[in-house]
Structures are given as C-alpha cells and as structure tokens.
Motif scaffolding. Structure first.
Motif, PDB file in Angstrom:
ATOM      1  N   ARG A 168       0.836  -1.200   0.000  1.00  0.00           N
ATOM      2  CA  ARG A 168       0.000   0.000   0.000  1.00  0.00           C
ATOM      3  C   ARG A 168       0.872   1.251   0.000  1.00  0.00           C
ATOM      4  NH1 ARG A 168      -4.013   2.304   3.596  1.00  0.00           N
ATOM      5  NH2 ARG A 168      -3.407   0.964   5.309  1.00  0.00           N
ATOM      6  N   LEU A 169       1.987   1.208   0.706  1.00  0.00           N
ATOM      7  CA  LEU A 169       2.891   2.361   0.723  1.00  0.00           C
ATOM      8  C   LEU A 169       3.441   2.638  -0.678  1.00  0.00           C
ATOM      9  CD1 LEU A 169       2.748   2.320   3.827  1.00  0.00           C
ATOM     10  CD2 LEU A 169       5.209   2.672   3.871  1.00  0.00           C
ATOM     11  N   PHE A 170       3.915   1.601  -1.349  1.00  0.00           N
ATOM     12  CA  PHE A 170       4.438   1.811  -2.701  1.00  0.00           C
ATOM     13  C   PHE A 170       3.325   2.239  -3.659  1.00  0.00           C
ATOM     14  CE2 PHE A 170       8.178  -0.978  -1.519  1.00  0.00           C
ATOM     15  CZ  PHE A 170       9.120   0.041  -1.663  1.00  0.00           C
ATOM     16  N   ALA A 171       2.173   1.604  -3.522  1.00  0.00           N
ATOM     17  CA  ALA A 171       1.066   1.948  -4.424  1.00  0.00           C
ATOM     18  C   ALA A 171       0.658   3.405  -4.242  1.00  0.00           C
ATOM     19  CB  ALA A 171      -0.117   1.014  -4.197  1.00  0.00           C
ATOM     20  N   SER A 172       0.715   3.909  -2.999  1.00  0.00           N
ATOM     21  CA  SER A 172       0.387   5.316  -2.761  1.00  0.00           C
ATOM     22  C   SER A 172       1.326   6.217  -3.555  1.00  0.00           C
ATOM     23  CB  SER A 172       0.553   5.671  -1.276  1.00  0.00           C
ATOM     24  OG  SER A 172      -0.359   4.966  -0.504  1.00  0.00           O
ATOM     25  N   THR A 173       2.598   5.886  -3.536  1.00  0.00           N
ATOM     26  CA  THR A 173       3.598   6.715  -4.217  1.00  0.00           C
ATOM     27  C   THR A 173       3.421   6.680  -5.731  1.00  0.00           C
ATOM     28  OG1 THR A 173       5.131   6.122  -2.478  1.00  0.00           O
ATOM     29  CG2 THR A 173       6.084   7.115  -4.437  1.00  0.00           C
ATOM     30  N   PHE A 174       3.114   5.488  -6.239  1.00  0.00           N
ATOM     31  CA  PHE A 174       3.080   5.334  -7.692  1.00  0.00           C
ATOM     32  C   PHE A 174       1.660   5.417  -8.263  1.00  0.00           C
ATOM     33  CE2 PHE A 174       7.020   3.002  -6.464  1.00  0.00           C
ATOM     34  CZ  PHE A 174       7.925   3.808  -7.137  1.00  0.00           C
ATOM     35  N   ALA A 175       0.694   5.765  -7.424  1.00  0.00           N
ATOM     36  CA  ALA A 175      -0.721   5.729  -7.837  1.00  0.00           C
ATOM     37  C   ALA A 175      -1.005   6.627  -9.040  1.00  0.00           C
ATOM     38  CB  ALA A 175      -1.617   6.119  -6.671  1.00  0.00           C
ATOM     39  N   ASN A 176      -0.269   7.726  -9.165  1.00  0.00           N
ATOM     40  CA  ASN A 176      -0.583   8.670 -10.241  1.00  0.00           C
ATOM     41  C   ASN A 176       0.199   8.412 -11.522  1.00  0.00           C
ATOM     42  OD1 ASN A 176      -2.418  10.079  -8.622  1.00  0.00           O
ATOM     43  ND2 ASN A 176      -0.701  11.078  -7.578  1.00  0.00           N
ATOM     44  N   ARG A 177       1.059   7.418 -11.526  1.00  0.00           N
ATOM     45  CA  ARG A 177       1.786   7.125 -12.758  1.00  0.00           C
ATOM     46  C   ARG A 177       1.018   6.089 -13.583  1.00  0.00           C
ATOM     47  NH1 ARG A 177       8.092   7.195 -11.094  1.00  0.00           N
ATOM     48  NH2 ARG A 177       7.895   8.553  -9.277  1.00  0.00           N
ATOM     49  N   ASP A 178       1.265   6.133 -14.866  1.00  0.00           N
ATOM     50  CA  ASP A 178       0.645   5.151 -15.758  1.00  0.00           C
ATOM     51  C   ASP A 178       1.458   3.877 -15.702  1.00  0.00           C
ATOM     52  OD1 ASP A 178      -1.668   6.006 -16.882  1.00  0.00           O
ATOM     53  OD2 ASP A 178      -0.679   7.201 -18.418  1.00  0.00           O
ATOM     54  N   ILE A 179       0.949   2.902 -15.018  1.00  0.00           N
ATOM     55  CA  ILE A 179       1.692   1.648 -14.878  1.00  0.00           C
ATOM     56  C   ILE A 179       0.833   0.509 -15.411  1.00  0.00           C
ATOM     57  CG2 ILE A 179       2.531  -0.003 -13.154  1.00  0.00           C
ATOM     58  CD1 ILE A 179       3.374   2.597 -11.546  1.00  0.00           C
ATOM     59  N   ASP A 180       1.424  -0.311 -16.287  1.00  0.00           N
ATOM     60  CA  ASP A 180       0.685  -1.438 -16.868  1.00  0.00           C
ATOM     61  C   ASP A 180       0.913  -2.716 -16.102  1.00  0.00           C
ATOM     62  OD1 ASP A 180      -0.203   0.112 -19.068  1.00  0.00           O
ATOM     63  OD2 ASP A 180       1.752  -0.155 -20.030  1.00  0.00           O
TER      64      ASP A 180
END
Lengths: 274, 274
Positions: free
Chosen positions: B120-132
């Motif tokens: 959840r911590l990593f997902a919070s950081t990367f939530a706004n990037r376009d990740i496939d």
C-alpha cells in the motif's frame, strides 16, 4: 472524533476485510468511534447481514468478557461455481499447452484479482480448521499461498528447490518426483517454521504429487502436521497418485499434445464445500 | 433486492477495496442497488469522507457520460511514518545478520499483513503514474510485487534466474551482479510481457543494484519503459550504485558482521511522498 453510523459502517467494513479470522473485542470499536456498545452491536447486525447477503462472508460473535466479533471470509456456492467455470474456460485454451503436458498458467497466476479469488475459495474451505501457516514451494505457488494466507490471517513459508545465502541454515530432504521419477532436493529455512505447526499446503499444479509429497516429508522434520492440501490444477491422467487427500479447483483431462487439445473439468472442490 | 443506505455503504466499501483504480460508472451501483443516481452520489460523499479521514484512500469522481468514480488507495503520512519506524525496529535486530552482509527477512516477507502494508505504501507513491504491470525477480520479491499490483490493479510478471519448462519460450539476458561482479543470467517468458509496457520494478533488497539493472536491460528487449523502482531495503555502503532513481522504505547502514551490529534508518520514501 465522533462517528455517525454511516462512517462507522464504512470504516468497520474496511477493518474486518483487513483482519479476517481475528477476534476483535467490541470495546475496540466502541473506543475508536466513541460510541456506546449497544450502537456497535447494532452496527454488527447490519454488517453481518450485508456480508452474508453479498457472499462476502459472515461475522461470528463470541459473548462474554473475552468475547468479540470475528470476520470469516466466505465465497457463496454460486460465485464459486461461476468462477471455477471461468477458470476452466480460460485454462482450456489450446495455446496453453506446453511440452511435457504442462500448461502455461503464468498469465492467470500473474493476475492479482484472479489469484485473490482463488485464495478466497480455498480460505472458505479451510476457514474452520486450525491452521498456523500456509506452505508452498517456489515459484508458481507463491502468489496463491499468499492469497490464501491473507484470508486465513496466517503467515506463509516457502520451500525452495535451491539453497539461497539469505536464509541462514536450512533443513533439506530428498524426494522422488512423481512423474519423472528423478531424485530431487527441497529445503526450508530452519527459522521459518516452528516445531509442531499446523500447515496448509497450497500449490498451483499437481501431477503425480511428488512435490506435495516432498513437502509432507519435509514437514515431518519439523514435527508439523498437514491440515489440508489445495491445488489449483490437478492432472488426471496419473497411474499412481502419491497424495490421497487434496482439494483441487480444476482437473485436467485428455491432454493431447499432438492434436493440441486440452479438456478441463471442475476439480473436487465442491465435494468439500460446506 | 432493494438496499438501504447502510447496506449500500458496506457493500460499496467492499467493492471499492476490491477494485482500486478502476473507473466504475454510477449506473453500476444504481442498477445493483436499484437506487436513484442521486442517492448513490450522496453515498459516494460519505464513503469519500470516511476513506479520507481514516487514511484508507480517496474517491475521484469523473463527470460526464463516460464518467464514474475511482478508488485511489493511499496511506497517510503519519501511518506510513509509524509503519516504517516499526519496520526499522524489526530489521535492526542483530539476529537477522547473515554471512555476506545479507539480512534474514523471511519472517517479515512471510507475513501477508506486513507485505500488504508495504504494498500500500508503494502503491500510494506510484498511484498517479501510468503503470501497466509490476515486475519482480524470483523469489523474495514476489509477495511484495503482488501486494503492490493488487493496490494498483495491474498484473505481475516474474523474472527468473533459472529456466523452467512450464513457461514456454523465454527472452534471456546476461548481467553483472553489482556486488559479486559475476556474470549471471535472467529470463522472462516471452508471452508474459507485452511490447511497450510501462513497468514498475519492485524488489526486496538492493545492494549495488545489479539485479534491478539486469531487469532494466531485460525490459529493453521488450521495448518496455521503467516507470518506477521500489525496494524494501537498500544497503548504504556501496561504492558504485548501478541504479539512480529508486524509492526505498528502509536503508541499511553500518553492518558490522563481526560485532553482530546492524544500524537501520528510514529510506528515501518520504522524499517522494506527496
């Protein structure tokens, strides 16, 4: 902060889903929401009813001073049936066929949503058993093991077929691979499993059952007991199965590598569904 | 079945948590609950408010015919700080020290609750990037990768250091391990990653960064781009780091294998927290 019922229900739902199978005293919620226990009890009734109606699971209330409430995740039979049907359809695609009668499952096992559903199905079946830990063998079984463990609220231990420097001392055993009849080694970090643990074995694929059988032998070294075995796919065409009791979601029949045909049916999961 | 507000809020909360980052049309809920869109909109306001207050995440509403609502998981800074502190304390224990300056992390990585929090911590950081897709290398990184992927609602691909029969054809590269300077091989099943994918790399431990660097080279073979790199623990005492941009939760300093001392601080995570 004072909570209204609507806010409490949302936050409680989140909390229960994050903490399956854990006994939560009513005072935990009463304190958190600065609400009377009677209001919390009413909340529980609504949550329980909705969880049951929607096939999310149920709440079990234990009375008394040491009591509280426990969320037990569950999958309804209809949902499980529909999901296993979908799985069969996905798996039946002839492009999945690999040399040796193996199947390409990487995409299915790479999808966290599918993996979580599989985890919930197994957790529903094993919810009432006393399980301390979920065990699997690297690599394919790992995501499934975590998904099951998350719903059962227990840790995961991973058996390896190669020794790694970063795990400290290990216990290793030799076992015979059921299909190739070759002798192989598997090992488990000594620290990773307590003596006498009650273990649920989870794996992605079972042919003759050599790997699962190896895990069972390894568990003997830890005086641990096998409380259950769950595999995603079992292969049917086996002369001699090394493992008797297991639960499978999907059964592979009639693998015709020449004609590139795969036939798949539902596993024995629903025989154990209660 | 008709739903009252309380039932809707509980079921919606469950649904959002199961479907992060997915755009859900309001009509989905209106149909499911046989309720007016205006009631559903009011429900959303309550859910959003509670999610934000409790540090669960937020709801983003997109207007218009193609619009709907999206749940974005988030960890509050306080919660993240407290969790990273706990992690540091757990990791600092001298019994974790293994030969070669490695650390025993198997128990931490074996705990689905801890692993989910890290995710959840990593997902919070990367939530706004376009990740496939989330990528990791077998074996230790796998649970972390799934935890992140679950919150980002994307699949996982697993790079291996050994070829397996059950994945079909693979693409392999050689890379130089940063610390041991030896040439090693890693490979990825051809089918498992689409050309041009945007990839988030997740791993448990980074010393010089040779493994991560190898994954980056492998991604070039798939014309894929690296959108981010997240590691649980980075080792500080490195002459030459092979990877520039990454996010770490924990940083290992002063590993004294003789004196059995480990010193640990928070990684660079909070420099990227927004």
């Amino acid at each position: 902060m004072k909570f209204r019922r609507s806010g409490r229900l949302i936050d409680m739902t989140h909390y229960f889903l994050q903490h399956p199978r854990r006994l939560i005293p009513l005072t935990y919620f009463a304190d958190k929401y600065k609400s009377a226990k009677s209001s919390i009890s009413e909340d529980m009734v609504i949550v329980k009813q909705t969880f049951e109606q929607q096939g999310i699971g149920t709440l079990i209330t234990l009375p008394g001073a040491a009591g509280g409430v426990k969320f037990i995740p569950k999958t309804s039979k209809e949902e499980a049936k529909a999901f296993v049907d979908d799985l069969c359809e996905m798996i039946e695609s002839p492009e999945r066929l690999l040399p040796g009668g193996y199947l390409y499952l990487t995409d299915i096992l790479g999808n966290p949503k599918v993996v979580n559903k599989i985890g919930r199905l197994f957790a529903s079946t094993f919810a009432n058993r006393d399980i301390d830990v979920v065990m699997t063998v690297a690599t394919k079984g790992i995501p499934l093991a975590y998904a099951v463990a998350q719903y059962l609220n227990v840790p995961v231990v991973i058996v390896r077929k190669d020794s790694k420097v970063t795990e400290g001392s290990t216990v290793s055993i030799n076992y015979v691979s059921g299909s190739s009849k070759r002798i192989q080694t598997m090992l488990l970090a000594k620290r990773s499993l307590s003596i006498g643990s009650r273990v649920l074995i989870i794996d992605d694929f079972m042919k003759a059952g050599g790997t699962v059988n190896g895990m069972i032998s390894l568990l003997e070294e830890f005086q641990a007991t096998v409380e259950g075995i769950g595999v995603l796919v079992e292969s049917e065409d086996i002369e001699e199965r090394l493992v008797d009791e297991y639960i499978s979601l999907v059964k592979l029949c009639d693998v015709d590598t020449r004609g590139k045909q795969v036939r798949v049916t539902e596993g024995n999961y629903f025989q154990y569904y209660s």
